[in-house]
Design a protein around this motif. Structure first.
Motif, PDB file in Angstrom:
ATOM      1  N   ARG A 129       0.787  -0.914  -0.226  1.00  0.00           N
ATOM      2  CA  ARG A 129       0.004   0.260   0.011  1.00  0.00           C
ATOM      3  C   ARG A 129       0.926   0.871   0.037  1.00  0.00           C
ATOM      4  O   ARG A 129       0.401   2.596  -0.890  1.00  0.00           O
ATOM      5  CB  ARG A 129      -1.138  -0.126   1.407  1.00  0.00           C
ATOM      6  N   PHE A 130       1.855   1.167   0.708  1.00  0.00           N
ATOM      7  CA  PHE A 130       2.619   2.313   0.673  1.00  0.00           C
ATOM      8  C   PHE A 130       3.901   2.558  -0.633  1.00  0.00           C
ATOM      9  O   PHE A 130       3.556   3.496  -0.756  1.00  0.00           O
ATOM     10  CB  PHE A 130       3.833   2.068   2.128  1.00  0.00           C
ATOM     11  N   GLN A 131       3.926   1.103  -1.111  1.00  0.00           N
ATOM     12  CA  GLN A 131       4.683   2.094  -2.091  1.00  0.00           C
ATOM     13  C   GLN A 131       3.773   2.284  -3.414  1.00  0.00           C
ATOM     14  O   GLN A 131       4.626   2.618  -3.847  1.00  0.00           O
ATOM     15  CB  GLN A 131       5.104   0.002  -3.088  1.00  0.00           C
ATOM     16  N   SER A 132       2.939   1.973  -2.998  1.00  0.00           N
ATOM     17  CA  SER A 132       1.781   1.843  -4.236  1.00  0.00           C
ATOM     18  C   SER A 132       1.582   4.364  -3.972  1.00  0.00           C
ATOM     19  O   SER A 132       1.304   4.384  -4.878  1.00  0.00           O
ATOM     20  CB  SER A 132      -0.021   2.309  -4.302  1.00  0.00           C
ATOM     21  N   MET A 133       1.756   4.707  -2.646  1.00  0.00           N
ATOM     22  CA  MET A 133       1.600   6.052  -2.565  1.00  0.00           C
ATOM     23  C   MET A 133       3.366   6.838  -3.021  1.00  0.00           C
ATOM     24  O   MET A 133       4.316   6.134  -2.546  1.00  0.00           O
ATOM     25  CB  MET A 133       1.200   6.190  -1.036  1.00  0.00           C
ATOM     26  N   PRO A 134       3.099   8.149  -2.996  1.00  0.00           N
ATOM     27  CA  PRO A 134       4.609   8.726  -3.544  1.00  0.00           C
ATOM     28  C   PRO A 134       5.596   9.233  -1.917  1.00  0.00           C
ATOM     29  O   PRO A 134       5.792   9.837  -1.951  1.00  0.00           O
ATOM     30  CB  PRO A 134       4.247   9.446  -4.309  1.00  0.00           C
ATOM     31  N   THR A 135       5.970   7.380  -1.329  1.00  0.00           N
ATOM     32  CA  THR A 135       6.725   7.914  -0.587  1.00  0.00           C
ATOM     33  C   THR A 135       7.369   7.555  -0.982  1.00  0.00           C
ATOM     34  O   THR A 135       7.527   6.789  -1.842  1.00  0.00           O
ATOM     35  CB  THR A 135       5.983   7.147   0.506  1.00  0.00           C
ATOM     36  N   ALA A 136       8.737   7.837   0.537  1.00  0.00           N
ATOM     37  CA  ALA A 136      10.649   7.232   0.172  1.00  0.00           C
ATOM     38  C   ALA A 136      10.175   5.743   0.167  1.00  0.00           C
ATOM     39  O   ALA A 136       9.498   4.792   1.362  1.00  0.00           O
ATOM     40  CB  ALA A 136      11.327   7.181   0.269  1.00  0.00           C
ATOM     41  N   ARG A 137      10.865   4.909  -1.190  1.00  0.00           N
ATOM     42  CA  ARG A 137      10.451   3.092  -0.536  1.00  0.00           C
ATOM     43  C   ARG A 137      11.216   3.030   0.594  1.00  0.00           C
ATOM     44  O   ARG A 137      10.351   1.727   0.750  1.00  0.00           O
ATOM     45  CB  ARG A 137      11.516   2.679  -2.370  1.00  0.00           C
ATOM     46  N   SER A 138      12.396   2.820   1.380  1.00  0.00           N
ATOM     47  CA  SER A 138      12.471   2.369   2.458  1.00  0.00           C
ATOM     48  C   SER A 138      12.567   3.155   3.328  1.00  0.00           C
ATOM     49  O   SER A 138      12.316   2.289   4.620  1.00  0.00           O
ATOM     50  CB  SER A 138      14.149   2.389   2.443  1.00  0.00           C
ATOM     51  N   ALA A 139      11.486   3.899   3.341  1.00  0.00           N
ATOM     52  CA  ALA A 139      10.775   4.830   4.720  1.00  0.00           C
ATOM     53  C   ALA A 139      10.231   4.139   5.390  1.00  0.00           C
ATOM     54  O   ALA A 139      10.470   4.343   7.225  1.00  0.00           O
ATOM     55  CB  ALA A 139      10.039   6.068   4.127  1.00  0.00           C
ATOM     56  N   VAL A 140       9.344   3.087   4.940  1.00  0.00           N
ATOM     57  CA  VAL A 140       8.705   2.719   6.159  1.00  0.00           C
ATOM     58  C   VAL A 140       9.370   0.920   7.151  1.00  0.00           C
ATOM     59  O   VAL A 140       9.377   0.848   8.195  1.00  0.00           O
ATOM     60  CB  VAL A 140       7.516   1.281   5.161  1.00  0.00           C
ATOM     61  N   LEU A 141      10.447   0.891   6.553  1.00  0.00           N
ATOM     62  CA  LEU A 141      11.415  -0.017   6.870  1.00  0.00           C
ATOM     63  C   LEU A 141      12.252   0.817   7.724  1.00  0.00           C
ATOM     64  O   LEU A 141      12.644  -0.135   9.220  1.00  0.00           O
ATOM     65  CB  LEU A 141      12.787  -0.386   6.270  1.00  0.00           C
ATOM     66  N   TRP A 142      12.917   1.738   7.631  1.00  0.00           N
ATOM     67  CA  TRP A 142      13.617   2.484   8.919  1.00  0.00           C
ATOM     68  C   TRP A 142      12.829   2.859   9.772  1.00  0.00           C
ATOM     69  O   TRP A 142      13.166   3.154  11.260  1.00  0.00           O
ATOM     70  CB  TRP A 142      13.881   4.223   8.030  1.00  0.00           C
ATOM     71  N   ALA A 143      11.625   3.059   9.527  1.00  0.00           N
ATOM     72  CA  ALA A 143      10.209   3.253  10.752  1.00  0.00           C
ATOM     73  C   ALA A 143      10.419   2.576  11.868  1.00  0.00           C
ATOM     74  O   ALA A 143      10.564   2.536  12.610  1.00  0.00           O
ATOM     75  CB  ALA A 143       9.145   3.692  10.218  1.00  0.00           C
ATOM     76  N   HIS A 144      10.485   1.199  11.610  1.00  0.00           N
ATOM     77  CA  HIS A 144      10.391  -0.553  11.985  1.00  0.00           C
ATOM     78  C   HIS A 144      11.778   0.195  12.564  1.00  0.00           C
ATOM     79  O   HIS A 144      11.769  -0.177  14.138  1.00  0.00           O
ATOM     80  CB  HIS A 144       9.994  -1.329  11.061  1.00  0.00           C
ATOM     81  N   VAL A 145      12.935   0.066  12.341  1.00  0.00           N
ATOM     82  CA  VAL A 145      14.026  -0.027  13.004  1.00  0.00           C
ATOM     83  C   VAL A 145      13.848   1.248  13.758  1.00  0.00           C
ATOM     84  O   VAL A 145      14.699   0.371  14.893  1.00  0.00           O
ATOM     85  CB  VAL A 145      15.032   0.439  12.155  1.00  0.00           C
TER      86      VAL A 145
END
Length: 253
Positions: free
Chosen positions: A91-107
């Motif tokens: 879902r996030f990949q279909s939005m104009p967001t940085a590709r790795s942002a969701v991963l870094w948020a978890h970290v």
């Protein structure tokens, strides 16, 4: 790196932290096992263990802190696994967001949650008699080592979190990491161990990290332990990051 990376990561970090705040039992659960171990070792086994230290809680606290981190990162893998299965990444990949942002948020969420758990364990240790005459620089050095160690293990946790087939598999990887401090200088001096075990204990990352943190707390010379500890933390962090990012790219491609 996308120009939106930092903003996207901040927004997604807020999302993850809100999830944590709604289930604080995860932080409590993470701290319970290390606290139970600390109580058992100090009040049950402590009198029978000879470490050359006046206070056994002072001696074994660094190892307990590392076990706390190893326990906490299991939840990072679990949260990543649930997001992967829930389709959040797509879902996030279909939005104009940085590709790795969701991963870094978890970290970063893992880092915040583990620091809170470490603070809880430290508070209990103080109530049990832990004392340190270390100055501000020594405390900051300890904090830096623990942050590096947490980040290193968190990036390890990312790999099973992204690639595991079951929820149990996502978090089970942390068990060997929790066990590793028992084969180190965390609870007993390594010179009391059988030869084969001693060689392993003296040349694995936990021993150097524990020795460095213990020396910093006691205001003793750290020698080469701190450099070996930093080398281990940075080395594990870099290798785990590379493998985690490769796994992530395969998953979202």
């Amino acid at each position: 790196m996308s120009k939106h990376f930092f903003g996207d990561t901040t927004v997604l970090l807020g999302r993850s932290l809100r999830h944590i705040s709604r289930s604080p039992d995860t932080i409590v659960t993470t701290a319970i096992m290390p606290i139970a171990m600390m109580l058992m070792f100090v009040y049950v086994f402590g009198g029978a263990i000879r470490t050359g230290s006046d206070s056994y809680v002072n001696y074994m606290l660094p190892g307990i802190l590392l076990i706390t981190v190893a326990s906490g990162i299991a939840y990072t893998a679990y949260r990543l696994f649930m997001d992967m299965k829930g389709g959040i990444f797509e879902r996030f990949q279909s939005m104009p967001t940085a590709r790795s942002a969701v991963l870094w948020a978890h970290v970063l969420t893992s880092l915040v949650a583990n620091l809170v758990s470490l603070a809880v364990v430290m508070l209990v240790a103080l109530l049990m008699g832990f004392r340190s005459s270390a100055g501000l620089s020594a405390w900051l050095s300890v904090a830096g080592i623990l942050v590096l160690f947490t980040l290193a293990l968190t990036w390890i946790a990312v790999i099973p979190g992204l690639s595991a087939k079951t929820m149990e598999g996502a978090s089970a990887f942390s068990y060997p990491l929790i066990f590793l401090p028992f084969l180190s200088s965390a609870f007993v001096p390594t010179d009391t161990m059988p030869t084969v075990v001693r060689v392993f204990a003296e040349n694995q990352p936990v021993t150097s990290i524990v020795n460095a943190v213990r020396a910093l707390f006691a205001e003793q010379p750290v020698g080469n332990d701190i450099w070996i500890a930093l080398a281990w933390c940075v080395g594990i962090l870099v290798v785990a990051y590379v493998f985690a990012m490769n796994t992530y790219r395969r998953k979202i491609s």
